[in-house]
Design an enzyme around this catalytic site. Structure first.
Site, PDB file in Angstrom:
ATOM      1  N   CYS A   1       8.208   2.908   5.751  1.00 39.94           N
ATOM      2  CA  CYS A   1       8.559   1.699   5.000  1.00 39.94           C
ATOM      3  C   CYS A   1       9.988   1.701   4.480  1.00 39.94           C
ATOM      4  O   CYS A   1      10.814   0.893   4.906  1.00 39.94           O
ATOM      5  CB  CYS A   1       7.580   1.506   3.842  1.00 39.94           C
TER       6      CYS A   1
ATOM      7  N   ASN B   1      10.581  -2.917  -2.068  1.00 38.18           N
ATOM      8  CA  ASN B   1      10.898  -1.616  -1.484  1.00 38.18           C
ATOM      9  C   ASN B   1      12.353  -1.230  -1.703  1.00 38.18           C
ATOM     10  O   ASN B   1      12.676  -0.053  -1.900  1.00 38.18           O
ATOM     11  CB  ASN B   1      10.559  -1.611   0.008  1.00 38.18           C
TER      12      ASN B   1
ATOM     13  N   LYS C   1       8.387  -8.539  -0.360  1.00 37.64           N
ATOM     14  CA  LYS C   1       8.094  -7.188   0.159  1.00 37.64           C
ATOM     15  C   LYS C   1       9.371  -6.364   0.274  1.00 37.64           C
ATOM     16  O   LYS C   1       9.430  -5.205  -0.162  1.00 37.64           O
ATOM     17  CB  LYS C   1       7.417  -7.311   1.524  1.00 37.64           C
TER      18      LYS C   1
ATOM     19  N   LYS D   1      13.110   1.942   7.037  1.00 40.72           N
ATOM     20  CA  LYS D   1      13.154   0.772   7.924  1.00 40.72           C
ATOM     21  C   LYS D   1      13.464  -0.501   7.150  1.00 40.72           C
ATOM     22  O   LYS D   1      14.267  -1.332   7.602  1.00 40.72           O
ATOM     23  CB  LYS D   1      11.813   0.653   8.649  1.00 40.72           C
TER      24      LYS D   1
ATOM     25  N   LYS E   1       5.336  12.700   2.513  1.00 43.87           N
ATOM     26  CA  LYS E   1       4.784  12.721   1.163  1.00 43.87           C
ATOM     27  C   LYS E   1       3.399  13.340   1.248  1.00 43.87           C
ATOM     28  O   LYS E   1       2.820  13.441   2.337  1.00 43.87           O
ATOM     29  CB  LYS E   1       4.707  11.314   0.573  1.00 43.87           C
TER      30      LYS E   1
ATOM     31  N   ARG F   1       7.091  10.419   9.897  1.00 40.70           N
ATOM     32  CA  ARG F   1       8.207   9.535  10.235  1.00 40.70           C
ATOM     33  C   ARG F   1       9.299   9.623   9.172  1.00 40.70           C
ATOM     34  O   ARG F   1       9.036   9.474   7.993  1.00 40.70           O
ATOM     35  CB  ARG F   1       7.702   8.095  10.372  1.00 40.70           C
TER      36      ARG F   1
ATOM     37  N   LEU G   1       0.831  -1.207   0.000  1.00 38.76           N
ATOM     38  CA  LEU G   1       0.000   0.000   0.000  1.00 38.76           C
ATOM     39  C   LEU G   1       0.864   1.255   0.000  1.00 38.76           C
ATOM     40  O   LEU G   1       1.852   1.330   0.731  1.00 38.76           O
ATOM     41  CB  LEU G   1      -0.916   0.017   1.230  1.00 38.76           C
ATOM     42  N   LYS G   2       0.466   2.247  -0.786  1.00 42.68           N
ATOM     43  CA  LYS G   2       1.115   3.556  -0.757  1.00 42.68           C
ATOM     44  C   LYS G   2       0.282   4.477   0.130  1.00 42.68           C
ATOM     45  O   LYS G   2      -0.925   4.621  -0.086  1.00 42.68           O
ATOM     46  CB  LYS G   2       1.226   4.157  -2.166  1.00 42.68           C
TER      47      LYS G   2
END
Length: 453
Positions: A261, A209, A205, A264, A322, A329, A151-152
């Protein structure tokens, strides 16, 4: 289906709400009583476009419920989704204490076979380890599947309802069929449902990323190189993006990525590699480039004002990492704020959604403005750290009138340097060639910056 979702953070709340919207009976559980009480009253803990409306409708219609009792939540559930946080740990790896605690609690009250689905982002091997730990506590049969989210923030509802793909990691064919039945309403446009091992799903995942973050750090490093040679990164980007092997996605320069995301997950992959004695040179470089890029606006402001930063007032547009979220964060704007405060500047800040979150950190150290133009009043310059749509087409005459000096540090390349020069602004973009008023007529413009995860 009857579903329990453990954790009402970003992933858990979106997941539970979207499953309820497709007709399932969903119970979301969280250990924070105040959070659950607020959700019962329709108070959403995060800003995500469209989420509040869906939560309200499904809660009203009885498909979505909230509780602090895990045994109550899973009593009738066929599927139990774990969506608790896995923050960065002390040595860079994911902190899995929340996963282990939830697994143990489920195992203690398990009274019939169920499927537990890990939705949280977890290192490879977590699925197997959770199953091993739970088996020490219960003799009741169960399955542990993996179902990473893609998910964005700012577009999560649309991403969930119209996924590029759904990835599940299972050890038994029957579990894959069960999850396929759950996701079938979201796959009507023939999007793929990919079944693999849990280890491959967990890795998918992270690899996704890591690649996206790599593209961002790559274009940012190239932008800095372009600027040093008076080339324009937006012209270069067009020159490479039409190559089908490269494309345009995630190749928009800026002040670095942030959020919960990318930072991390890149560090988790570095930790995973190091724990197996393998190098992670590319990911280490991606992380280092990104952290350095967050200082780019700081350097531009310092270079412009020299030793006169102390006492200056700088307006900042955009605080969230964003647009279309209130998430701060790892936000680049915070790096800019810290540096300018340390240099003795005064700051007037604006963001459509993130002001409250920033105020919780900085208190009265900053001046908080409800409107973007309000932040400009008596400011010596404007810095833009987030590409909210409302910043793209401002009234430049009003801006010039409100600012003490018409200076803009544009960390998202929202404006055309030629136009800004023609309007009398001193304009500093990212990787943009310097343009004088005489050159305005021959300088091309470029499209809007892309919103990234």
């Amino acid at each position: 289906m009857k579903i329990a979702v453990i954790g009402t953070g970003y992933v858990g709340l979106v997941t539970g709400t979207c499953f309820a919207e497709s007709g399932n009976d969903v119970v979301c559980v969280d250990k924070l009583a105040e959070k659950i009480a607020n959700l019962e009253q329709g108070i959403i803990p995060i800003y995500e476009p469209g989420l509040a409306e869906l939560v309200h409708r499904n809660h009203r219609d009885g498909r979505l419920r909230f509780t602090t009792s895990l045994p109550e939540a899973i009593a009738d559930a066929e599927l139990i989704f774990i969506a608790v946080g896995t923050p960065q740990g002390e040595h860079g790896g994911a902190d899995l204490r929340g996963i282990w605690a939830v697994g143990e609690e489920i195992a203690k009250v398990l009274d019939e076979p169920k499927t537990i689905v890990i939705k949280s982002t977890v290192p490879v091997g977590t699925n197997a380890e959770l199953a091993r730990r739970m088996a020490l506590t219960t003799d009741v049969p169960f399955d542990v599947a993996s179902n990473p989210e893609f998910l964005k923030e700012g577009a999560a509802i649309d991403d969930f309802n119209k996924p590029d793909r759904v990835v599940v990691g299972v050890r038994r064919e029957e579990v894959g069929e069960q999850l396929h039945a759950l996701y079938e309403p979201f796959l009507r446009t023939d999007r793929p449902f990919l079944i693999m091992t849990p280890e491959s799903a967990e890795m998918t995942k992270y690899v996704a990323n890591c690649l996206l973050a790599t593209k961002i750090s790559f274009i940012n490093e190239m932008a800095n190189l372009c600027e040093s040679y008076n080339a324009d990164i937006n012209e270069v980007r067009r020159g490479i993006g039409h190559d089908q092997r490269i494309g345009f996605s995630f190749l928009f320069p800026g002040v670095g990525y942030g959020g919960s995301c990318f930072p991390k997950d890149i560090r988790a992959v570095i930790h995973m590699a190091q724990s197996r004695g393998l190098p992670a040179r590319m990911m280490e470089a991606v992380d280092q480039v990104n952290e350095a890029q967050k200082d780019v606006l700081v350097h531009k402001v310092m270079e412009h004002f020299g030793d006169d930063v102390r006492g200056k007032t700088v307006a900042i547009w955009g605080l969230a990492f964003k647009p279309r979220t209130d998430d701060i964060r790892e936000a680049p704007a915070l790096v800019l704020i810290d540096a300018l405060l340390a240099a003795g500047a005064s700051l007037r800040i604006h963001d459509p959604e993130a002001l409250a979150n920033v105020k919780a950190i900085y208190g009265d150290k900053l001046t908080y403005c409800d409107r973007p133009y309000g932040a400009l009043e008596q400011a010596d310059a404007l810095a833009i750290a987030t590409e909210w749509n409302e910043f793209r087409n401002p009234d430049f005459e009003v801006m010039a009138r409100l600012l003490r000096h018409p200076v803009i540090f544009d960390g998202r390349n929202l404006y055309d340097p030629a136009r800004m020069a023609a309007l009398g602004f001193t304009y500093h973009g990212i990787g943009r060639a310097k343009v004088t008023p005489e050159e305005c007529a021959t300088t091309t413009t470029d499209g809007p910056a892309e919103t990234t995860r």
